[in-house]
Design a protein around this motif. Sequence first.
Motif, PDB file in Angstrom:
ATOM      1  N   ARG A  14      -7.541  42.448   3.110  1.00  0.00           N
ATOM      2  CA  ARG A  14      -7.665  40.696   3.350  1.00  0.00           C
ATOM      3  C   ARG A  14      -7.455  40.977   4.990  1.00  0.00           C
ATOM      4  O   ARG A  14      -8.330  40.186   5.657  1.00  0.00           O
ATOM      5  CB  ARG A  14      -5.882  40.254   2.888  1.00  0.00           C
ATOM      6  N   LEU A  33      -0.975  55.941   0.024  1.00  0.00           N
ATOM      7  CA  LEU A  33       0.313  55.576  -0.826  1.00  0.00           C
ATOM      8  C   LEU A  33       0.112  56.208  -2.088  1.00  0.00           C
ATOM      9  O   LEU A  33       1.336  56.100  -2.969  1.00  0.00           O
ATOM     10  CB  LEU A  33      -0.223  54.159  -1.240  1.00  0.00           C
ATOM     11  N   GLY A  50       8.028  49.721   4.433  1.00  0.00           N
ATOM     12  CA  GLY A  50       7.318  50.918   3.907  1.00  0.00           C
ATOM     13  C   GLY A  50       5.890  50.469   3.046  1.00  0.00           C
ATOM     14  O   GLY A  50       5.720  50.937   1.997  1.00  0.00           O
ATOM     15  N   VAL A  52       1.792  48.703   3.797  1.00  0.00           N
ATOM     16  CA  VAL A  52       0.737  48.309   4.634  1.00  0.00           C
ATOM     17  C   VAL A  52       0.215  47.081   4.130  1.00  0.00           C
ATOM     18  O   VAL A  52       0.516  46.612   2.943  1.00  0.00           O
ATOM     19  CB  VAL A  52      -0.341  49.241   4.476  1.00  0.00           C
ATOM     20  N   PRO A 110       2.292  49.276  -5.882  1.00  0.00           N
ATOM     21  CA  PRO A 110       2.800  50.592  -6.467  1.00  0.00           C
ATOM     22  C   PRO A 110       4.113  50.794  -6.590  1.00  0.00           C
ATOM     23  O   PRO A 110       4.588  51.262  -7.650  1.00  0.00           O
ATOM     24  CB  PRO A 110       2.329  51.727  -5.079  1.00  0.00           C
TER      25      PRO A 110
HETATM   26  N1  LIG Z   1       2.990  41.040   0.590  1.00  0.00           N
HETATM   27  C1  LIG Z   1       2.581  42.316   1.431  1.00  0.00           C
HETATM   28  C2  LIG Z   1       2.142  43.145   0.318  1.00  0.00           C
HETATM   29  C3  LIG Z   1       2.425  44.724   1.298  1.00  0.00           C
HETATM   30  C4  LIG Z   1       1.982  45.795   0.146  1.00  0.00           C
HETATM   31  O1  LIG Z   1       2.913  45.660  -1.086  1.00  0.00           O
HETATM   32  N2  LIG Z   1       1.299  46.532   0.244  1.00  0.00           N
HETATM   33  C5  LIG Z   1       1.088  47.718  -0.663  1.00  0.00           C
HETATM   34  C6  LIG Z   1      -0.271  47.932  -0.778  1.00  0.00           C
HETATM   35  S1  LIG Z   1      -1.362  46.562  -1.125  1.00  0.00           S
HETATM   36  C7  LIG Z   1       2.068  48.871  -0.274  1.00  0.00           C
HETATM   37  O2  LIG Z   1       1.845  49.439   0.863  1.00  0.00           O
HETATM   38  N3  LIG Z   1       2.651  49.231  -1.426  1.00  0.00           N
HETATM   39  C8  LIG Z   1       3.460  50.370  -1.236  1.00  0.00           C
HETATM   40  C9  LIG Z   1       4.435  50.654  -2.475  1.00  0.00           C
HETATM   41  O3  LIG Z   1       4.584  49.666  -2.994  1.00  0.00           O
HETATM   42  O4  LIG Z   1       5.201  51.558  -2.406  1.00  0.00           O
HETATM   43  C10 LIG Z   1       1.181  41.786   2.110  1.00  0.00           C
HETATM   44  O5  LIG Z   1       0.631  40.892   1.691  1.00  0.00           O
HETATM   45  O6  LIG Z   1       1.203  42.318   3.307  1.00  0.00           O
END
Ligand SMILES: N[C@@H](CCC(=O)N[C@@H](CS)C(=O)NCC(=O)O)C(=O)O
Length: 216
Positions: A14, A33, A50, A52, A110
């Motif tokens: 996004r 990740l 933690g 991105v 994840p």
């Molecule tokens: N609501 C957050 C979501 C952030 C998020 O969960 N990013 C994921 C990747 S899309 C992440 O880094 N996940 C790491 C994990 O779940 O350990 C946003 O829109 O920035």
Amino acid sequence: MQLYGFWRSLATLRVRIALNLKRIDRKEVMIDLVSGAQHATDFRDINPQGVVPVLIDGDGPALFQSLAILEYLEELFPQVPLLPTDPRGRARVRGLAQIVACDSHPLIVPRVREFLEREFHLSEAQRLTWIRHWMREGLRAVEAHLAHDSDSGDYCHGDTVSMADICLVSLAVGYKLFDGRVEDFPRVAKVVERCMAQEAFAKAHPLRQPGAPQAA
Ligand SMILES: N[C@@H](CCC(=O)N[C@@H](CS)C(=O)NCC(=O)O)C(=O)O
């Protein structure tokens, strides 16, 4: 600017699209990740959650949460607008964006998938069923809005790209990565096709990022 992301991260996608649409230069740093780099202390120092994406702009503190980052970019670089000018239109675009970024995507990240595996011992097939279900719920809600709201146009809101399209594309692209059929949502599919025909969207695609399986 510096963008911390990951090739397959839909939230990073996004921000990447918005930066492209607004023609903002940045360097992208990949946080793996899959290997768990998001849990490393040096990354947690940047974003304690933690996750991105994270955007660093100048000397200020790190910016986090994709929707907040989109709003920040919109305020700083309004010349390629991603929100309509009228309050009701802005509320609708933000609402559509939130269906994706607040009610659908958070259920499949994840850490949620890992929790389902660790705590409830769900198999990969069961986790895939979970993922596709929540993505489909998001797509179905947006599809219904596109069908019923008179403000729908070539894009989610009228005939210009907005934050709603950016978020919708992230969900549709993710759904395809999990072998979902976006064609089941014909209005969504049309909007996504129109967006992906634009370079700003196309070059942000996860599979075109460094580290992606098909990347050159
Ligand atoms: N609501 C957050 C979501 C952030 C998020 O969960 N990013 C994921 C990747 S899309 C992440 O880094 N996940 C790491 C994990 O779940 O350990 C946003 O829109 O920035």
